[in-house]
Structure formats: structure tokens, C-alpha cells
Design a protein around this motif. Sequence first.
Motif, PDB file in Angstrom:
ATOM      1  N   ARG A 154      -6.245  11.612   0.380  1.00 20.76           N
ATOM      2  CA  ARG A 154      -7.490  11.709  -0.383  1.00 20.76           C
ATOM      3  C   ARG A 154      -7.595  13.091  -1.020  1.00 20.76           C
ATOM      4  N   GLY A 155      -7.846  13.121  -2.325  1.00 17.58           N
ATOM      5  CA  GLY A 155      -7.855  14.370  -3.061  1.00 17.58           C
ATOM      6  C   GLY A 155      -6.485  14.804  -3.541  1.00 17.58           C
ATOM      7  N   GLY A 156      -5.446  14.039  -3.175  1.00 20.87           N
ATOM      8  CA  GLY A 156      -4.092  14.374  -3.585  1.00 20.87           C
ATOM      9  C   GLY A 156      -3.829  14.035  -5.042  1.00 20.87           C
ATOM     10  N   LYS A 157      -3.021  14.836  -5.681  1.00 23.44           N
ATOM     11  CA  LYS A 157      -2.671  14.629  -7.090  1.00 23.44           C
ATOM     12  C   LYS A 157      -1.410  13.780  -7.210  1.00 23.44           C
ATOM     13  N   PHE A 158      -1.267  13.128  -8.356  1.00 21.89           N
ATOM     14  CA  PHE A 158      -0.019  12.435  -8.654  1.00 21.89           C
ATOM     15  C   PHE A 158       0.320  12.623 -10.116  1.00 21.89           C
ATOM     16  N   ARG A 159       1.599  12.642 -10.394  1.00 25.29           N
ATOM     17  CA  ARG A 159       2.102  12.771 -11.771  1.00 25.29           C
ATOM     18  C   ARG A 159       3.416  12.024 -11.831  1.00 25.29           C
ATOM     19  N   LEU A 160       3.544  11.086 -12.748  1.00 26.20           N
ATOM     20  CA  LEU A 160       4.749  10.282 -12.827  1.00 26.20           C
ATOM     21  C   LEU A 160       5.130   9.967 -14.256  1.00 26.20           C
ATOM     22  N   LEU A 161       6.290   9.370 -14.408  1.00 27.15           N
ATOM     23  CA  LEU A 161       6.820   8.998 -15.717  1.00 27.15           C
ATOM     24  C   LEU A 161       6.855  10.187 -16.667  1.00 27.15           C
ATOM     25  N   PHE A 190      -6.071  10.824  -6.232  1.00 32.74           N
ATOM     26  CA  PHE A 190      -6.569   9.803  -5.317  1.00 32.74           C
ATOM     27  C   PHE A 190      -7.953  10.230  -4.813  1.00 32.74           C
ATOM     28  N   THR A 191      -8.969   9.435  -5.080  1.00 33.72           N
ATOM     29  CA  THR A 191     -10.335   9.795  -4.679  1.00 33.72           C
ATOM     30  C   THR A 191     -10.793   9.085  -3.416  1.00 33.72           C
ATOM     31  N   ASP A 192     -10.188   7.962  -3.073  1.00 37.86           N
ATOM     32  CA  ASP A 192     -10.562   7.260  -1.851  1.00 37.86           C
ATOM     33  C   ASP A 192      -9.385   6.412  -1.375  1.00 37.86           C
ATOM     34  N   LEU A 193      -9.113   6.457  -0.085  1.00 36.74           N
ATOM     35  CA  LEU A 193      -8.014   5.684   0.484  1.00 36.74           C
ATOM     36  C   LEU A 193      -8.495   4.989   1.749  1.00 36.74           C
ATOM     37  N   VAL A 194      -8.330   3.670   1.781  1.00 36.67           N
ATOM     38  CA  VAL A 194      -8.585   2.884   2.983  1.00 36.67           C
ATOM     39  C   VAL A 194      -7.262   2.244   3.349  1.00 36.67           C
ATOM     40  N   PRO A 195      -6.590   2.740   4.392  1.00 30.32           N
ATOM     41  CA  PRO A 195      -5.229   2.278   4.703  1.00 30.32           C
ATOM     42  C   PRO A 195      -5.077   0.766   4.699  1.00 30.32           C
ATOM     43  N   GLU A 196      -4.070   0.320   3.914  1.00 32.42           N
ATOM     44  CA  GLU A 196      -3.675  -1.088   3.817  1.00 32.42           C
ATOM     45  C   GLU A 196      -4.723  -1.973   3.142  1.00 32.42           C
ATOM     46  N   GLU A 197      -5.822  -1.379   2.660  1.00 32.90           N
ATOM     47  CA  GLU A 197      -6.892  -2.174   2.053  1.00 32.90           C
ATOM     48  C   GLU A 197      -7.260  -1.753   0.633  1.00 32.90           C
ATOM     49  N   LYS A 198      -7.366  -0.441   0.387  1.00 35.47           N
ATOM     50  CA  LYS A 198      -7.905  -0.030  -0.912  1.00 35.47           C
ATOM     51  C   LYS A 198      -7.415   1.357  -1.308  1.00 35.47           C
ATOM     52  N   ILE A 199      -7.154   1.526  -2.599  1.00 31.17           N
ATOM     53  CA  ILE A 199      -6.838   2.821  -3.210  1.00 31.17           C
ATOM     54  C   ILE A 199      -7.733   2.985  -4.431  1.00 31.17           C
ATOM     55  N   VAL A 200      -8.444   4.091  -4.513  1.00 29.96           N
ATOM     56  CA  VAL A 200      -9.260   4.401  -5.692  1.00 29.96           C
ATOM     57  C   VAL A 200      -8.744   5.711  -6.264  1.00 29.96           C
ATOM     58  N   MET A 201      -8.562   5.760  -7.569  1.00 32.08           N
ATOM     59  CA  MET A 201      -8.019   6.971  -8.171  1.00 32.08           C
ATOM     60  C   MET A 201      -8.563   7.232  -9.568  1.00 32.08           C
ATOM     61  N   TYR A 208       0.834  -1.203   0.000  1.00 35.05           N
ATOM     62  CA  TYR A 208       0.000   0.000   0.000  1.00 35.05           C
ATOM     63  C   TYR A 208       0.870   1.254   0.000  1.00 35.05           C
ATOM     64  N   ARG A 209       1.908   1.262   0.824  1.00 33.29           N
ATOM     65  CA  ARG A 209       2.785   2.436   0.932  1.00 33.29           C
ATOM     66  C   ARG A 209       3.529   2.728  -0.363  1.00 33.29           C
ATOM     67  N   VAL A 210       3.828   1.691  -1.127  1.00 35.23           N
ATOM     68  CA  VAL A 210       4.589   1.874  -2.362  1.00 35.23           C
ATOM     69  C   VAL A 210       3.901   2.864  -3.301  1.00 35.23           C
ATOM     70  N   PHE A 211       2.567   2.844  -3.338  1.00 34.91           N
ATOM     71  CA  PHE A 211       1.825   3.680  -4.281  1.00 34.91           C
ATOM     72  C   PHE A 211       1.593   5.108  -3.782  1.00 34.91           C
ATOM     73  N   LEU A 212       1.837   5.364  -2.509  1.00 37.41           N
ATOM     74  CA  LEU A 212       1.484   6.655  -1.928  1.00 37.41           C
ATOM     75  C   LEU A 212       2.670   7.503  -1.504  1.00 37.41           C
ATOM     76  N   HIS A 213       3.866   6.932  -1.462  1.00 37.91           N
ATOM     77  CA  HIS A 213       5.049   7.688  -1.050  1.00 37.91           C
ATOM     78  C   HIS A 213       5.849   8.091  -2.286  1.00 37.91           C
ATOM     79  N   GLN A 214       6.081   9.368  -2.428  1.00 40.43           N
ATOM     80  CA  GLN A 214       6.744   9.893  -3.614  1.00 40.43           C
ATOM     81  C   GLN A 214       8.110   9.257  -3.852  1.00 40.43           C
TER      82      GLN A 214
END
Length: 339
Positions: A247-254, A262-273, A224-230
Amino acid sequence: MAKWGEGDPRWIVEERADATNVNNWHWTERDATNWSSEKLSALLLGVSVENEEGTCEVTEVSKVEGEASINNRKGKLIFFYEWNLKATWTGESKEGVKNKGTIEVPNLSDENDMEDLDISISLNKDEPETPMSALMKTKGADKIREVLGSYVGYLKTEFTQGMILPTANGMSSIQPSSQSKAKVDKTQICSSGSTVAPVNTGVKIPTCKFSIRERFLTSPADLYRVFLHQEMVQAFTHAPATVEGERGGKFRLLDGNVFGEFTDLVPEEKIVMKWRYNNWPCEHYATISMTFLDRSSETELKVECRGVPENEEERTKEGWKRYYFEAIKQTFGYGARLF
């Protein structure tokens, strides 16, 4: 006067819905100075490096002088930028000894390759030489060169949206300019498509949904942490990234080829974006739901994708498998059998 249907196709306006700048033939220019100034400040501020002896961080950007613009002529984008930058860095050793110094970049320009960029790092007057200044002059200079390279990437992707107008068939095409000598890192995940987003023509596109499953030799919490830590995202993508892991945070990569929110985050269980490739139709996002399932010594990751353009299905699947799943396993040692 030419007969109807025999005129120069560059001037045939009836095939364009807006009858504007037909076939992108005319010269258009966009001033990128204010946008660039804000982007450069944001990229530099907070840049940090560390080793076993301490840490160094850019704590202030004191000067961003210059200009930038993008020109479109005959469907070709020509980039111009020239910047003189100055910033303050602060270092602190493990023993609590602090240093302060300056960073100067006098020649960030389209005429210079990024590897030739002159980065001057020095200590303030009366500051003693410490291992922190050596850290900043080595790893710090490399990190600054990396983030300034990402500015060039953002300039060529994020800021150019809408400059190439759709032609008669509704598509837009971009010809890279040979006049800009600055080199940008490889596109990676977006390599099979243009890095500039077409404008929104108001046409509905057919979409699809699919799911992918994969297993990783780690816990749900670690994955879970891999996807949320810059820092972790930058590690497995091997490129600069911006990640606001909330939640509501932006991401930009590559290099800006993938971005969203990120529209919804449930720690260690779910990421919706909300997630998209940069060259998808403007403002069109897929919804990606990631579910982390504990399988004893492994974590099963279920990725459900909805709203993906039909013609992007295979590319999106392969991109996730290669640039997320495989890259994460190789980078962090989470390798497991394919599910």
C-alpha cells in the motif's frame, strides 16, 4: 516592420497563455546528471539472476561517473548521456560457496547502441572460478544490459516532462532527434500516443468510467500475486518494470509508459490503484479497482476504471485486454474463455 498579423508565426506571443518560448522555437537545456546518477544506481542495485546452480546479485554500485542532458530546439529533443559505471556482484552456489567480483560499463553513451554496450564482468583477485562467474557473465550481463536500456527509456519519458511547452492550440508535439543513436525497446501499450507527458495547463478534461470482466484458469491468490511481484510483471510485459507491491507503493512498467501507485490492497481480493498513461495530462490519474472473485476452478477479475479521459476510453480498454489479460494468460498459462 511587418503589419499586424503578417509577422513570422514563430514570434507571435499573444496566442500563448504564458508567452514563453513560442512554438518551442528557442534552445532550452535541462541537466539530467544528478537524476541519471540516482536512477542508474537504483536500477543496478539488486539486479539478480539465478539458475539451478545458484544465484548472483549486484550488491553495490561503487562508481557512477559522467553526465547527461536534454536539449529542446524547435520542438525537437536532443539527448546526450555518457557514463562510466562500476559495481560489485556477489554469487552463492546451492552448496553455499560464495564468489565476489566486479562489473564495469565504460561506454554507456548516446553514441552507442545498447546491443554494442561493453559490459566487463570479472572475479576479484584470488577468487576461484565457479559456475557463478559463468552465470554472471551470461545471464547477468544480459540483465544489466536490459536495465541500462530501461534507463534510456526513463530518460526519454520520465525526465522530459514539461520540456515541450504547449503551443497556441494547447497541445505539445515532440519530434524525435536523429542525433541520439541509442535505441529503446518498443513502446507496447502506449504505442498509439506520445511517450512524453504534456504540461499541466489547468484545463479540466472530460472523463469517463467503465468496467471490464475477464476469467482466468487460476486461483484468486495466484492472480493477485501476478500484479504485485516485480518479476511476474516483467515476465508478462516482457520489459523492465519497477513494482513496490505494498500500500502506497509505486509501479512503473512498459518502459515508463504506464505508472502509478497502489492505494489499497486486500490480499487475494482487491487491488485499488492510481494509474495513468505517461502522455495523459500532467498529474491526471484514473482510479482502477480490481476485484478477484473465486469461481470454483476459475477466477473472475472485475476491473473498474474511473476518471479515464474520454478520448482515451477505447485505447485504455484495448490496452488492458491486450497487455494485461491476454499477456498474463499466455505467459502463465491461465487461459480461459472470454467472459
